[in-house]
Enzyme design. Structure first.
Site, mmCIF file in Angstrom:
data_model
loop_
_atom_site.group_PDB
_atom_site.id
_atom_site.type_symbol
_atom_site.label_atom_id
_atom_site.label_comp_id
_atom_site.label_asym_id
_atom_site.label_seq_id
_atom_site.Cartn_x
_atom_site.Cartn_y
_atom_site.Cartn_z
ATOM 1 N N ASP A 1 37.256 35.828 0.694
ATOM 2 C CA ASP A 1 35.825 36.116 0.909
ATOM 3 C C ASP A 1 34.866 35.327 0.020
ATOM 4 O O ASP A 1 35.108 35.181 -1.180
ATOM 5 C CB ASP A 1 35.518 37.586 0.589
ATOM 6 C CG ASP A 1 36.490 38.558 1.181
ATOM 7 O OD1 ASP A 1 37.382 38.153 1.941
ATOM 8 O OD2 ASP A 1 36.362 39.744 0.858
ATOM 9 N N PHE B 1 38.080 42.140 -7.024
ATOM 10 C CA PHE B 1 37.806 42.076 -5.591
ATOM 11 C C PHE B 1 36.339 41.709 -5.332
ATOM 12 O O PHE B 1 35.561 41.483 -6.251
ATOM 13 C CB PHE B 1 38.183 43.417 -4.934
ATOM 14 C CG PHE B 1 39.637 43.494 -4.529
ATOM 15 C CD1 PHE B 1 40.576 42.599 -5.027
ATOM 16 C CD2 PHE B 1 40.073 44.469 -3.646
ATOM 17 C CE1 PHE B 1 41.911 42.665 -4.644
ATOM 18 C CE2 PHE B 1 41.407 44.543 -3.259
ATOM 19 C CZ PHE B 1 42.322 43.648 -3.755
HETATM 20 C C1 FRU Z 1 38.115 41.346 2.696
HETATM 21 C C2 FRU Z 1 38.811 41.942 1.491
HETATM 22 C C3 FRU Z 1 37.849 42.793 0.682
HETATM 23 C C4 FRU Z 1 38.465 42.766 -0.692
HETATM 24 C C5 FRU Z 1 39.000 41.346 -0.753
HETATM 25 C C6 FRU Z 1 40.285 41.235 -1.502
HETATM 26 O O1 FRU Z 1 38.708 40.195 3.162
HETATM 27 O O2 FRU Z 1 39.979 42.665 1.867
HETATM 28 O O3 FRU Z 1 37.674 44.094 1.181
HETATM 29 O O4 FRU Z 1 37.521 43.000 -1.693
HETATM 30 O O5 FRU Z 1 39.207 40.926 0.582
HETATM 31 O O6 FRU Z 1 40.597 39.884 -1.676
#
Ligand code: FRU
Length: 485
Positions: A40, A99
């Site tokens: 992300d 995250f």
């Molecule tokens: C979305 C996600 C988020 C999380 C991140 C972990 O792609 O699953 O919800 O914060 O990626 O890498």
């Protein structure tokens, strides 16, 4: 648990690049890690003269793995300067990963709010880190926790409005339905729960990841990335989706939704969008140009994952989101082919270029002066070969299909599609190809299709051919001159 995909991706690829083939997959004008993994976009912001993009990152080239925040900055959102990793796991509450989250300007300082994960991903808590120089960050610890189950509580997106800070966080109800929670704060450290901003009522999956909430033309747009939607005809064909609601909200009031969930992009690879305001007021959205559990063929060359072209998003008079590539790209292109008002007859083919690597192909079909039932555009070694990518304008069905097929890398033949309005007499496709991606903007951004592609260096011939009749075409192709490679 976060989702099974995290575990599945640990499985290594079952292929290697054949010795006889040369591949060039690292993008020239898209953000991607030179080494390691990204997913992300995080913390997008314009701050002190730079666009900053942070990203979910594992610096080792193991697909997935423990998440950090990588960091890059840019003056034009196309040429990126890669900076040291901004956040790494180090505290009890973020020891299993940093995250997703967002960035704000807090009293002049670049400030991040992110989800720290611990307890084998089962504890997800919102944490803050602050930088004085825009490069090095000091962690300030946990600022928001959730009572009860903390395993689905992540991806804070913050903004300032009416004298307060606000944040939306992706979550899950006790009945295992996706929802978005809202919090407010006067100082960014002490937060008060304001309730559920929106929830799925059973129809929109088990978890809403990466919420984004912003205003365009007086309407409040909620973007979410729900997990757990079933395919519904041509909709929701990817493992997870990213889509938006249009509604009305102001502080202390409920969010009333006027237009329900619709996907933003209709290609194979588009997820976890995040937006921010450019200094000139444009709302820019960037997404992960990939999808969980896909093949990531580039992984064998030491990196995985990339972002979309930053897109300027707006809302048209019908309440539909319109996405256009940022205009900065215009300054990076040089025209190399120009075809004006030309007929391609039945059984003929126009081969535009043999080596489409870093290109924009802007093509307009005059449908009033065409008789064909369909138009086929391909990026292949030869259009007759199976392997490669095909765009297929089905005039009878009023749909644009994108089909890709790279069997050497375990990528099966699958298509995605979107409805197109052919009553307009013209159909324009603005096609951006980079070394391993294609993004097609239809009729000035009313629809977009984005997918990863894996051509070898011989599979880059772009051709256009009408099916069952002739077509009238005007076209300009450009080289895009940015070099992140
Ligand atoms: C979305 C996600 C988020 C999380 C991140 C972990 O792609 O699953 O919800 O914060 O990626 O890498």
């Amino acid at each position: 648990m976060l989702s099974n995909c995290l575990i599945l991706l640990m499985v290594g690829q079952a292929f290697s690049i054949p010795k006889t083939e040369e591949v060039t997959w690292y993008p020239t004008y898209h953000l991607a890690p030179h080494k390691g993994w990204i997913n992300d976009p995080n913390g997008l912001i314009y701050h002190n003269g730079y666009y900053h993009a942070f990203f979910q990152h594992n610096p080792e080239n193991i697909p997935e793995g423990t998440k950090h925040w990588g960091h890059a900055r840019s003056h034009d959102m196309l040429n990126w300067e890669y900076l040291p990793i901004a956040l790494s796991p180090s505290l009890e509450d973020d020891i299993d990963g940093i995250f997703s989250g967002s960035a704000v300007n807090l009293n002049g300082k670049l400030t991040l709010i992110y989800t720290g994960v611990s307890d084998n991903l089962n504890k997800q808590r919102q944490m803050v880190a602050i930088s004085s120089d825009g490069v090095n960050f000091e962690k300030k610890g946990v600022v928001i926790t959730k009572e009860g189950d903390e395993s689905y509580f992540r991806d804070p997106k913050a903004w300032f409005q009416n004298g307060s800070w606000w944040v939306v966080i992706g979550s899950q109800t006790t009945d295992k339905l996706g929802e978005v929670l809202l919090y407010s704060s006067k100082d960014f450290f002490n937060w008060t729960y304001q309730g559920v901003l929106a929830g799925g009522n059973g129809s929109l999956g088990y978890m809403w990841e990466c919420p984004d909430f912003f205003t365009i033309n007086g309407k409040q747009i909620l973007v979410i990335s729900p997990q757990g939607l079933e395919q519904d005809g041509f909709n929701y064909q990817n493992l997870y989706q990213t889509g938006y609601f249009v509604g009305n909200w102001q502080p202390e009031q409920n969010y009333t939704i006027e237009k329900g969930f619709r996907e933003i992009d209709h290609g194979h690879d588009f997820y976890a969008s995040q937006s921010f305001l450019a200094p000139d007021g444009r709302r820019i959205q960037i997404s992960w140009l990939d999808m969980w559990e896909s093949v990531f063929a580039e992984n064998v060359t030491g990196w995985s994952g990339m972002f979309t072209i930053p897109r300027e998003i707006s809302l048209n008079e019908f309440g539909d989101l319109v996405s256009k590539p940022i205009r900065e790209i215009i300054g990076k292109r040089t025209p190399n082919t120009d075809i004006f008002d030309t007929i391609i007859s039945s059984n003929q083919m126009l081969t535009l270029k043999n080596n489409v690597f870093s290109s924009e192909i802007l093509i307009e079909f005059n449908l009033l002066n065409s008789s064909c039932k369909a138009i086929q555009l391909s990026l292949k070694e030869e259009p007759t070969r199976d392997e490669g990518v095909v765009l297929y304008v089905d005039i009878e069905l009023s749909r644009l299909f994108m089909e890709r097929y790279y069997p050497k890398y375990g990528i099966d033949k699958t298509n995605r599609s979107v409805a197109i309005d052919l009553s307009l007499s013209k159909l324009s496709l603005d096609i951006f190809v980079d070394s391993s991606s294609i993004e097609v903007f239809v009729n000035d951004g009313i629809a977009v299709m984005s997918s990863r592609i894996y051509p070898n260096n011989n599979q880059r011939k772009f051709s256009v051919a009408p099916v069952d009749g002739f077509v009238n075409v005007s076209l300009t192709s450009y080289d895009i001159n940015v070099n992140n490679q």
